[in-house]
Design a protein around this motif. Structure first.
Motif, mmCIF file in Angstrom:
data_model
loop_
_atom_site.group_PDB
_atom_site.id
_atom_site.type_symbol
_atom_site.label_atom_id
_atom_site.label_comp_id
_atom_site.label_asym_id
_atom_site.label_seq_id
_atom_site.Cartn_x
_atom_site.Cartn_y
_atom_site.Cartn_z
ATOM 1 N N ILE A 1 20.679 4.974 -6.108
ATOM 2 C CA ILE A 1 20.568 5.460 -4.563
ATOM 3 C C ILE A 1 20.805 6.890 -4.620
ATOM 4 O O ILE A 1 21.754 7.706 -5.267
ATOM 5 C CB ILE A 1 21.505 4.707 -3.968
ATOM 6 N N TYR B 1 25.270 -0.600 0.526
ATOM 7 C CA TYR B 1 25.689 0.887 0.468
ATOM 8 C C TYR B 1 25.682 1.618 1.837
ATOM 9 O O TYR B 1 26.595 2.369 2.333
ATOM 10 C CB TYR B 1 24.541 1.451 -0.547
ATOM 11 N N SER C 1 17.870 -4.336 -3.426
ATOM 12 C CA SER C 1 18.011 -4.412 -2.002
ATOM 13 C C SER C 1 19.361 -4.676 -1.335
ATOM 14 O O SER C 1 19.634 -4.062 -0.581
ATOM 15 C CB SER C 1 16.833 -5.465 -1.507
ATOM 16 N N GLY D 1 24.023 0.810 -8.002
ATOM 17 C CA GLY D 1 23.895 1.497 -7.169
ATOM 18 C C GLY D 1 23.564 3.217 -7.500
ATOM 19 O O GLY D 1 23.409 4.147 -6.775
ATOM 20 N N GLN E 1 15.306 3.267 1.293
ATOM 21 C CA GLN E 1 16.521 3.824 1.596
ATOM 22 C C GLN E 1 16.768 4.641 2.845
ATOM 23 O O GLN E 1 17.760 4.892 3.740
ATOM 24 C CB GLN E 1 16.962 4.727 0.178
ATOM 25 N N SER F 1 19.273 4.078 5.899
ATOM 26 C CA SER F 1 20.241 4.889 6.129
ATOM 27 C C SER F 1 20.023 5.443 7.624
ATOM 28 O O SER F 1 21.126 6.268 8.075
ATOM 29 C CB SER F 1 19.927 5.945 5.474
ATOM 30 N N GLU G 1 21.520 -1.605 -1.760
ATOM 31 C CA GLU G 1 21.398 -0.820 -0.822
ATOM 32 C C GLU G 1 21.869 -1.163 0.672
ATOM 33 O O GLU G 1 22.202 -0.135 1.420
ATOM 34 C CB GLU G 1 19.727 -0.147 -0.760
#
Length: 539
Positions: free
Chosen positions: A275, A379, A373, A272, A354, A358, A376
């Motif tokens: 990111i 995350y 992927s 991660g 992203q 988000s 994310e």
């Protein structure tokens, strides 16, 4: 004038206190996912104040005063894409036979034959504090450490598996640690354990006794540069260099996907790290679409290597029909414009993934199951539907299913029908979202961010001159020593000596003693008989 003097003093103070390192980063694989990892690593190091030289097939698009880039030519990208996309046909294979070893050799050769790279490594003035090299099924580029005389770090794009762990510790057990391209995730059945064992034995033999010959040929290209820099390292040193890494930085995290297996001290999970802490804003058109989506947004992308546009026409039509029947808005990463769009389906050649994930209105991610992927999705706490295509994507998706935030759909001629069922299940069962949020909380519950940890360990290697204190003693032992084959051999020899020499001698000795005793007894009996007879005659 005074103001200029103040600026000069500040500048000189900065230069005197500057403690940045010179770092060489090498990412030779010409695919977007690998490029994203390389870019993330470089940006973090630049932000930390270091001077970076970046050798890459996919260099950064922007510039930085502390960044020097060497583009090793993207001609090889089309070869890799061709090797994979040729498998897409009307029958839809469920598993693409991608050969990473061939790709790795081609990419390594491209690095070593690049003229800018040759000038860099032959120049004795080019001195680096540490190297970061992407590991991708070959250790040839570890020879750059011997040329430049500095420690090096592997950066792995995959979850931990035996091929990468054996470079710093020992080969892991296939009973619970799957190979990188395993079609299933642990726990394994008996048949699956046997399959994993056989695959590991077969690939181990190939890598160490066949593939290594090709690696040795490429490694020999580095020997002249070692001589130019006054280093006398024999060609056979590849076997030493491949096991000489200070650290492995891995794009994984136990909270994400990798099971909690035993890892050596110099294996550092930093999954991660790519990111961005501050996600970029969406383009105006996508921002408007997502803001106005009453029932939420479903994002659909099968990655950058396999293209949605190359799916069979009938499959694309069926997928579009399925999406059109949904209340939700669908954003589909699709590489061409020939497909007819509908009111709730929006086609984009490129999507800032992203930024979409988000957004609070993103409720589902339909993905190929690539590790970036999946990372994310975790995350940002988004449930997934995985359509694995090749490599580690199968076990990535399986692990998301095991953890409860994902659903698996096979790539087949019935994919549109199966996908509709999966979408309804994930959206109508709150447990998928709850598990996704839970995994996200677990991932974020850490002392420092993955990016900060990556920078720390790179700097730690420099400060400790290669971090020898973190290295496992397993790499100092030979194969036969680890398995106690020498002890087994010694015991076997002792048993053989006993069986062949001692036992026959002992048996002979005992037999002889029996004969002697028997003869003695017979003699005594004869004497006794004579005495008895003589006494009876006297009477």
């Amino acid at each position: 004038m005074v103001k200029a003097g103040v600026y000069l003093v500040v500048l000189l103070s900065y230069l005197c206190c500057y403690d940045g390192y010179k770092i060489l980063v090498v990412f030779p694989i010409p695919t977007l996912s690998h490029g994203i990892l390389g870019e993330g690593c470089v940006r973090l190091l630049l932000k930390a104040g270091h001077e970076v030289t970046y050798i890459a097939a996919m260099p950064l698009q922007d510039t930085h005063p502390n960044l020097t880039q060497i583009n090793i030519n993207k001609k090889q990208e089309s070869k890799i894409l061709k090797n994979i996309t040729n498998f897409i046909n009307p029958h839809l294979n469920t598993h693409f036979n991608f050969d990473p070893f061939h790709t790795s050799l081609n990419s390594t050769k491209t690095v070593l034959e690049n003229e800018e790279v040759k000038r860099l490594i032959s120049d004795p003035k080019q001195i680096f504090d540490v190297l970061i090299i992407e590991w991708f099924f070959s250790e040839v580029l570890s020879g750059l450490s011997a040329v430049l005389h500095c420690p090096y770090i592997w950066l792995s794009s995959l979850n931990p598996h035996w091929m990468i762990l054996e470079l710093i510790d020992d080969v892991t057990s296939p009973a619970y640690v799957p190979s990188y391209n395993s079609l299933t995730a642990p726990p394994f059945t008996f048949q699956q354990r046997v399959t994993q064992l056989w695959y590991q034995i077969r690939v181990y033999y190939f890598k160490h006794f066949q593939y290594s010959i090709e690696e040795q040929k490429l490694y020999s290209l580095l020997i002249p540069f070692m001589s130019k820099r006054g280093r006398s390292t024999p060609i056979s040193a590849l076997e030493d260099m491949r096991y000489n890494a200070s650290l492995i930085l891995s794009n994984c995290d136990a909270a994400m996907l990798a099971q909690a297996i035993s890892l050596p001290q110099n294996y550092k999970p930093v999954g991660g790290f790519h990111i961005e802490a501050q996600v970029k804003s969406l383009p105006n058109d996508l921002q408007k679409i997502m803001n106005n989506s009453k029932y939420g947004v479903i994002y659909f992308s099968i990655g950058s290597i396999v293209k949605s546009s190359e799916l069979p026409d009938n499959v694309k039509r069926e997928l579009m029909k399925t999406f059109s029947e949904l209340n939700q808005t669908v954003i589909w990463k699709y590489e061409d414009n020939e497909i007819n769009t509908l009111k709730n389906v929006h086609i984009r050649k490129w999507v800032p993934q992203q930024s979409v994930l988000s957004h609070p209105n993103c409720i589902l991610f339909i993905t190929h199951g690539g590790l970036l992927s999946i990372t994310e999705a975790i995350y940002f706490g988004i449930p997934i539907i995985g359509i694995p295509l090749f490599s580690d994507q199968y076990q990535n998706v399986d692990k998301s299913v095991i953890k409860g935030f994902g659903k698996k759909v096979q790539l087949s001629s019935m994919i549109a029908h199966d996908l509709k069922i999966a979408i309804n299940e994930v959206l109508n069962n709150a447990s998928y979202l709850e598990k996704a949020k839970e995994q996200s909380r677990i991932y974020h519950d850490r002392i420092v961010s993955a990016g900060e940890e990556l920078v720390h360990w790179v700097e730690h290697v420099v400060r400790t001159r290669g971090a020898p204190h973190l290295r496992s003693p397993a790499i100092t032992l030979s194969f036969y020593q680890k398995l106690y084959l020498d002890l087994i051999g010694l015991v076997a020899v002792i048993f053989i000596i006993i069986a062949v020499i001692v036992l026959p001698v002992l048996h002979s000795y005992i037999a002889n003693n029996k004969i002697v005793k028997t003869n003695t007894i017979k003699t005594k009996n004869k004497k006794n008989n004579k005495i008895v007879n003589s006494q009876s005659l006297k009477k």
